[in-house]
Motif scaffolding. Structure first.
Motif, PDB file in Angstrom:
ATOM      1  N   ALA A  50       0.849  -1.185   0.000  1.00 57.81           N
ATOM      2  CA  ALA A  50       0.000   0.000   0.000  1.00 57.81           C
ATOM      3  C   ALA A  50       0.883   1.233   0.000  1.00 57.81           C
ATOM      4  N   LYS A  51       0.394   2.279  -0.616  1.00 59.70           N
ATOM      5  CA  LYS A  51       1.147   3.506  -0.700  1.00 59.70           C
ATOM      6  C   LYS A  51       0.284   4.656  -0.244  1.00 59.70           C
ATOM      7  N   GLN A  52       0.886   5.569   0.478  1.00 58.35           N
ATOM      8  CA  GLN A  52       0.162   6.764   0.889  1.00 58.35           C
ATOM      9  C   GLN A  52       1.080   7.950   0.702  1.00 58.35           C
ATOM     10  N   THR A  53       0.530   9.046   0.201  1.00 59.83           N
ATOM     11  CA  THR A  53       1.292  10.277   0.069  1.00 59.83           C
ATOM     12  C   THR A  53       0.470  11.402   0.648  1.00 59.83           C
ATOM     13  N   GLY A  54       1.142  12.320   1.299  1.00 66.63           N
ATOM     14  CA  GLY A  54       0.437  13.450   1.895  1.00 66.63           C
ATOM     15  C   GLY A  54      -0.667  12.970   2.804  1.00 66.63           C
ATOM     16  N   GLU A  55      -1.886  13.431   2.577  1.00 65.14           N
ATOM     17  CA  GLU A  55      -3.030  13.057   3.398  1.00 65.14           C
ATOM     18  C   GLU A  55      -3.898  11.993   2.742  1.00 65.14           C
ATOM     19  N   SER A  56      -3.623  11.643   1.489  1.00 65.36           N
ATOM     20  CA  SER A  56      -4.468  10.662   0.802  1.00 65.36           C
ATOM     21  C   SER A  56      -3.794   9.307   0.769  1.00 65.36           C
ATOM     22  N   ALA A  57      -4.592   8.263   0.715  1.00 65.70           N
ATOM     23  CA  ALA A  57      -4.054   6.911   0.669  1.00 65.70           C
ATOM     24  C   ALA A  57      -4.549   6.232  -0.586  1.00 65.70           C
ATOM     25  N   GLY A  58      -3.787   5.274  -1.057  1.00 67.25           N
ATOM     26  CA  GLY A  58      -4.163   4.502  -2.234  1.00 67.25           C
ATOM     27  C   GLY A  58      -3.392   3.214  -2.221  1.00 67.25           C
ATOM     28  N   SER A  59      -3.458   2.485  -3.287  1.00 73.17           N
ATOM     29  CA  SER A  59      -2.678   1.258  -3.369  1.00 73.17           C
ATOM     30  C   SER A  59      -1.842   1.291  -4.624  1.00 73.17           C
ATOM     31  N   CYS A  60      -0.699   0.617  -4.552  1.00 72.23           N
ATOM     32  CA  CYS A  60       0.187   0.569  -5.700  1.00 72.23           C
ATOM     33  C   CYS A  60      -0.458  -0.260  -6.795  1.00 72.23           C
ATOM     34  N   GLY A  61      -0.066   0.014  -7.975  1.00 72.53           N
ATOM     35  CA  GLY A  61      -0.563  -0.777  -9.081  1.00 72.53           C
ATOM     36  C   GLY A  61      -0.343  -0.055 -10.382  1.00 72.53           C
ATOM     37  N   ASN A  62      -0.513  -0.776 -11.458  1.00 74.53           N
ATOM     38  CA  ASN A  62      -0.252  -0.224 -12.774  1.00 74.53           C
ATOM     39  C   ASN A  62      -1.326   0.745 -13.236  1.00 74.53           C
ATOM     40  N   ASN A  63      -2.484   0.790 -12.560  1.00 73.05           N
ATOM     41  CA  ASN A  63      -3.532   1.700 -12.983  1.00 73.05           C
ATOM     42  C   ASN A  63      -3.317   3.117 -12.457  1.00 73.05           C
ATOM     43  N   THR A  64      -2.288   3.338 -11.662  1.00 74.78           N
ATOM     44  CA  THR A  64      -1.988   4.652 -11.125  1.00 74.78           C
ATOM     45  C   THR A  64      -1.176   5.430 -12.161  1.00 74.78           C
ATOM     46  N   ALA A  65      -1.504   6.694 -12.357  1.00 76.81           N
ATOM     47  CA  ALA A  65      -0.761   7.522 -13.298  1.00 76.81           C
ATOM     48  C   ALA A  65       0.679   7.685 -12.817  1.00 76.81           C
ATOM     49  N   LYS A  66       1.606   7.675 -13.753  1.00 77.23           N
ATOM     50  CA  LYS A  66       3.018   7.850 -13.418  1.00 77.23           C
ATOM     51  C   LYS A  66       3.276   9.300 -13.039  1.00 77.23           C
ATOM     52  N   LYS A  67       4.047   9.500 -12.006  1.00 76.00           N
ATOM     53  CA  LYS A  67       4.361  10.852 -11.552  1.00 76.00           C
ATOM     54  C   LYS A  67       5.859  11.081 -11.614  1.00 76.00           C
ATOM     55  N   LYS A  68       6.236  12.335 -11.593  1.00 78.25           N
ATOM     56  CA  LYS A  68       7.645  12.702 -11.559  1.00 78.25           C
ATOM     57  C   LYS A  68       8.185  12.413 -10.164  1.00 78.25           C
ATOM     58  N   LEU A  69       9.385  11.892 -10.125  1.00 80.28           N
ATOM     59  CA  LEU A  69      10.055  11.716  -8.843  1.00 80.28           C
ATOM     60  C   LEU A  69      10.225  13.099  -8.209  1.00 80.28           C
ATOM     61  N   PHE A  70      10.160  13.174  -6.921  1.00 81.09           N
ATOM     62  CA  PHE A  70      10.240  14.406  -6.139  1.00 81.09           C
ATOM     63  C   PHE A  70       8.949  15.226  -6.192  1.00 81.09           C
ATOM     64  N   SER A  71       7.870  14.655  -6.713  1.00 75.19           N
ATOM     65  CA  SER A  71       6.594  15.366  -6.672  1.00 75.19           C
ATOM     66  C   SER A  71       5.894  15.145  -5.334  1.00 75.19           C
ATOM     67  N   GLU A  72       6.415  14.219  -4.525  1.00 71.77           N
ATOM     68  CA  GLU A  72       5.827  13.903  -3.233  1.00 71.77           C
ATOM     69  C   GLU A  72       6.866  13.232  -2.342  1.00 71.77           C
ATOM     70  N   ILE A  73       6.588  13.217  -1.052  1.00 65.77           N
ATOM     71  CA  ILE A  73       7.381  12.406  -0.124  1.00 65.77           C
ATOM     72  C   ILE A  73       6.624  11.087   0.007  1.00 65.77           C
ATOM     73  N   PRO A  74       7.198   9.997  -0.484  1.00 66.11           N
ATOM     74  CA  PRO A  74       6.463   8.731  -0.475  1.00 66.11           C
ATOM     75  C   PRO A  74       6.210   8.192   0.929  1.00 66.11           C
ATOM     76  N   TYR A  75       5.121   7.476   1.058  1.00 67.59           N
ATOM     77  CA  TYR A  75       4.796   6.695   2.245  1.00 67.59           C
ATOM     78  C   TYR A  75       4.508   5.301   1.703  1.00 67.59           C
ATOM     79  N   LEU A  76       5.397   4.341   2.004  1.00 71.59           N
ATOM     80  CA  LEU A  76       5.297   2.998   1.440  1.00 71.59           C
ATOM     81  C   LEU A  76       5.052   1.987   2.545  1.00 71.59           C
ATOM     82  N   LYS A  77       4.013   1.209   2.418  1.00 69.61           N
ATOM     83  CA  LYS A  77       3.641   0.213   3.421  1.00 69.61           C
ATOM     84  C   LYS A  77       3.779  -1.168   2.802  1.00 69.61           C
ATOM     85  N   GLY A  78       4.621  -1.999   3.386  1.00 70.52           N
ATOM     86  CA  GLY A  78       4.829  -3.355   2.909  1.00 70.52           C
ATOM     87  C   GLY A  78       4.276  -4.372   3.885  1.00 70.52           C
ATOM     88  N   LYS A  79       4.673  -5.625   3.706  1.00 75.92           N
ATOM     89  CA  LYS A  79       4.194  -6.706   4.576  1.00 75.92           C
ATOM     90  C   LYS A  79       4.622  -6.486   6.021  1.00 75.92           C
TER      91      LYS A  79
END
Length: 193
Positions: A2-31
């Protein structure tokens, strides 16, 4: 993952639009792990990391967390002063600070970034570096416009080389001299995924 950035949460996957690196501080949740922004609450763990000569024996001398003697200052300026050069995230097992994960050396024209990691000694040999690196790779390839991921290791650092191999990296150059901030060039291996 699962991935969360800023105040919104979402999930990783290929359906997410590609963003420029440094456009956010990533929040990455693994097992088991979470890779996220450091805060002042992580001060003692980061200080322990910085104070360990065994951790830094295979690392460059110019890392941001060692740039200033005051760890509070480092944390306060991590996401402004070194932003656009590095994304440094804390690695957490539950609420426990384990170390740092870094994305650095960004080359926008060729969509390339380098990665690195450093863990507190008590977390060595537990698969944490492998999992944290895997989370960074997934984020970079699935969610950003990054196409090339590289890494460098000192030739002597076989533990880190093994983590890279387990995550699909291939050595492309062996025993090349690099400037890691020491008096003499550092003999290192270059990796790509």
């Amino acid at each position: 993952m699962a991935k969360q950035t800023g105040e919104s949460a979402g999930s990783c996957g290929n359906n997410t639009a590609k963003k420029k690196l440094f456009s956010e501080i990533p929040y990455l949740k693994g097992k088991r792990l979470t890779l996220k922004r450091l805060t002042r609450a992580d001060r003692s763990g980061l200080q322990e990391l910085v104070d360990s000569p065994r951790i830094y024996r295979y690392l460059p001398t110019f890392l941001f967390e060692q740039k200033y003697p005051d760890i509070g200052y480092v944390i306060d300026h991590l996401y402004d002063e070194c932003w656009k050069e590095s994304i440094i995230l804390g690695v957490f097992l539950g609420d426990e600070f384990c170390g740092l994960a870094e994305m650095y050396g960004y080359r926008d024209p060729i969509h390339k970034i380098s990665v690195g990691y450093r863990l507190l000694e008590r977390y060595w040999g537990k698969g944490i570096a492998k999992e944290a690196l895997g989370m960074m790779i997934e984020y970079l390839y699935d969610e950003t416009d990054i196409e090339i991921i590289t890494a460098s290791t000192m030739v002597e650092n076989q533990a880190s080389a093994n983590v890279l191999k387990k995550n699909g990296f291939q050595m492309v150059v062996h025993a090349v001299d690099e400037d890691w901030g020491y008096d003499k060039p550092t003999v290192s291996d270059k990796w790509i995924r």
